[in-house]
Design an enzyme around this catalytic site. Structure first.
Site, PDB file in Angstrom:
ATOM      1  N   LYS A  96       0.853  -1.203   0.000  1.00 27.04           N
ATOM      2  CA  LYS A  96       0.000   0.000   0.000  1.00 27.04           C
ATOM      3  C   LYS A  96       0.881   1.242   0.000  1.00 27.04           C
ATOM      4  O   LYS A  96       1.925   1.269   0.666  1.00 27.04           O
ATOM      5  CB  LYS A  96      -0.901  -0.032   1.236  1.00 27.04           C
ATOM      6  CG  LYS A  96      -1.935   1.079   1.295  1.00 27.04           C
ATOM      7  CD  LYS A  96      -2.875   0.897   2.483  1.00 27.04           C
ATOM      8  CE  LYS A  96      -3.917   1.990   2.576  1.00 27.04           C
ATOM      9  NZ  LYS A  96      -4.854   1.783   3.709  1.00 27.04           N
ATOM     10  N   SER A 145      -9.747   1.931   2.658  1.00 27.21           N
ATOM     11  CA  SER A 145      -8.821   2.662   1.836  1.00 27.21           C
ATOM     12  C   SER A 145      -7.807   1.778   1.102  1.00 27.21           C
ATOM     13  O   SER A 145      -7.209   2.222   0.119  1.00 27.21           O
ATOM     14  CB  SER A 145      -8.081   3.699   2.685  1.00 27.21           C
ATOM     15  OG  SER A 145      -7.305   3.060   3.676  1.00 27.21           O
ATOM     16  N   SER A 179     -10.045  -0.491   6.929  1.00 26.51           N
ATOM     17  CA  SER A 179      -9.470  -0.365   5.592  1.00 26.51           C
ATOM     18  C   SER A 179      -8.773  -1.591   5.017  1.00 26.51           C
ATOM     19  O   SER A 179      -8.419  -1.581   3.840  1.00 26.51           O
ATOM     20  CB  SER A 179      -8.488   0.803   5.555  1.00 26.51           C
ATOM     21  OG  SER A 179      -9.197   1.983   5.355  1.00 26.51           O
TER      22      SER A 179
HETATM   23  N1  GLN Z   1     -13.110   3.991   5.872  1.00 31.46           N
HETATM   24  C1  GLN Z   1     -12.627   4.476   7.126  1.00 31.46           C
HETATM   25  C2  GLN Z   1     -12.341   5.935   7.057  1.00 31.46           C
HETATM   26  O1  GLN Z   1     -12.656   6.531   6.088  1.00 31.46           O
HETATM   27  C3  GLN Z   1     -11.464   3.675   7.575  1.00 31.46           C
HETATM   28  C4  GLN Z   1     -10.176   4.100   6.978  1.00 31.46           C
HETATM   29  C5  GLN Z   1      -9.039   3.263   7.409  1.00 31.46           C
HETATM   30  O2  GLN Z   1      -9.198   2.205   8.058  1.00 31.46           O
HETATM   31  N2  GLN Z   1      -7.852   3.703   7.090  1.00 31.46           N
HETATM   32  O3  GLN Z   1     -11.811   6.532   7.935  1.00 31.46           O
END
Ligand code: GLN
Length: 487
Positions: A79, A154, A178
């Site tokens: 990532k 993400s 995420s």
């Molecule tokens: N979707 C969640 C957010 O927008 C989680 C993001 C994450 O785990 N990095 O914050």
């Protein structure tokens, strides 16, 4: 079956027995990337040249009879918020469009020491804020099961790359869901380890008290192999824990461990907001577990309803502080037009960050401000305590908790990006494990009638990764594999 479709656990054996060479495997993955990447858009940066060099060096080590790690020669995508020495690390942001770290994150260092082949850097929501990769400055990754749908986020690039055969394994990061949400949307396995199980050194921080790096893989064996290659104490991260190692048998997992296993079903995670199909698929897993001797019963985690709010207050507060370093001075983007130093800061941040990131910085600054700290941040931290103790209480009664991972299957590109409440509801079943710091894994449990993957989640006590992975492997054996995407 093509090499790029096979799990790391099988490929590793084939490389060691010289049935295939590491070079052949990397070539298979890169030719797959060439054919499907124009459609999937999983990568921000490709590292083909160094990947091929590493693969060749693995083959040489094998021909010299050296004893290699299970990940030697296995193509792994990273990532793009995990620092890679000499390779662009953008966090999906214009702010870091040109940032080339002078060091490797500890996880990358460990992978390189294990002779893994790094394929490249994977697309993500900007600074890991989002659930669809649509907040990435560079591109939106597509779901391999339907190119009109999001892969989740993400870590959407990480999940889509594994599902489409553009990487054998990948690393993601999970602050509120995420790793697990994109894994669920793309039909792959995603593990968020216990907070502190894996070093965060070199992970660009979003919310330092919640962030964890973890594996995304085709199957539980692969997730275990990757986890075991990167976990454990690191003197460069004082929050990383000293944990005892465990060994992992690829061959089989005796499903008799399911006999008498106590599985808690938290009623709050099966609310009306969960799609019927997703709920039914999860209940079907429960049925299979019951048939194999597990004891399942309802439990209650009543403060779950506050988990998302607490998550957004705590994570935005930390983000507002963590992202203060992006000011046009130290690294990354700097605005062209300004007259004073203050204007340089202002214009750099106004032009360098996207809307989602700005929203969170503003929210975070607000909840930490002197007038509102008690009303928001302090209360969110109190809720965090309550949510954590509810998990501890629940684990006095059960060995593992089972829930749907996400309320729905993947959604169409563009349909939630202007609806922040809907977008945030993606994390309603995942954020609480980050809040409590406990490990959780998402596994596929079938395809919906529209042909999209569905996932369920298992949660264990802190540092029970071994048990979590073993239970997951039993489930995987009993549920069977889901159909591969047809790209
Ligand atoms: N979707 C969640 C957010 O927008 C989680 C993001 C994450 O785990 N990095 O914050």
């Amino acid at each position: 079956m093509n090499l790029y479709q096979m799990p790391a656990s099988a490929l590793s054996k084939m490389i060691k027995s010289k049935e295939i060479s590491a070079l052949e495997l990397s070539e298979s993955v890169f030719s797959r990337i060439k054919s499907v990447e124009p459609k999937i858009q999983a990568y921000i940066t490709l590292c083909e040249k160094t990947a091929i060099e590493t693969a060749k060096s693995v083959d040489q080590k094998i021909s010299r009879g050296e004893n290699l790690s299970p990940l030697a020669g296995i193509p792994i995508g990273i990532k793009d918020n995990i620092c890679t020495k000499g390779t662009l690390t953008t966090c999906g942001s214009k702010m870091l469009y040109n940032f080339v770290p002078p060091f490797d994150a500890t996880v990358v260092d460990r992978l390189k020491n294990a002779d893994a082949v790094i394929t490249g850097k994977l697309n993500m929501d900007e600074f890991a804020m989002g659930s669809s990769t649509e907040t990435s400055y560079f591109k939106t990754t597509k779901n391999p099961y339907n190119l009109n749908f999001v892969p989740g986020g993400s870590s959407g690039g990480s999940a889509a790359a594994v599902a489409s055969g553009e990487a054998i394994l990948s690393l993601g990061s999970d602050t509120g869901g995420s790793i697990r949400q994109p894994a669920s949307y793309c039909g792959v396995v995603g593990l968020k380890p216990t907070y502190g199980a894996i070093s965060r050194y070199g992970l660009v921080a979003f919310a330092s008290s919640l962030d964890q790096i973890g594996p995304i893989a085709k199957c539980v064996d692969d997730a275990a192999l990757l986890y075991l290659s990167i976990y454990g104490h690191d003197e460069l991260d004082s929050t990383s824990a000293r944990i005892s190692p465990f060994s992992w048998e690829i061959e089989n997992q005796d499903i008799s461990m399911l006999k008498g296993l106590k599985i808690g079903i938290p009623r709050e995670y099966f609310s009306d907001q969960i799609d019927k199909e997703v709920k039914d698929a999860t209940l079907n897993v429960l049925k299979i577990l019951e048939e194999n001797g597990s004891q399942t019963f309802e439990i209650s985690l009543p403060n779950t309803k506050y988990a998302l709010s607490a998550y957004h207050i705590i994570s935005s507060a930390e983000a507002s502080s963590n992202l203060a370093r992006f000011d046009g001075v130290r690294y990354g983007y700097r605005a062209k037009n300004y007259k004073t130093l203050t204007q340089m800061y202002e214009n750099t941040r106004a032009e360098g960050f996207g809307n989602e990131v700005k929203t969170r910085i503003m929210l975070g600054t607000y909840v930490l401000s002197s007038g509102y700290y008690d009303a928001y941040y302090r209360r969110a931290k109190l809720l965090q305590n309550k949510i954590s103790s509810e998990f501890s209480e629940a684990f006095k009664k059960c060995d593992v908790i089972l829930t749907p991972t996400v309320p729905t299957t993947a959604f169409e590109i563009g349909c939630e990006i202007d609806d922040p409440v809907k977008m945030r509801s993606n994390d309603m079943n995942t954020a609480s494990s980050n809040i409590a710091g406990v490990p959780a894994i998402s596994l596929p449990c079938g395809l919906s009638k529209d042909g999209l993957p569905m996932g369920f989640q298992l949660i264990c006590r802190h540092f029970e990764e071994e048990k979590l992975l073993k239970i997951a492997k039993c489930c995987e054996n009993l549920i069977g594999e889901i159909k591969l995407p047809n790209i």
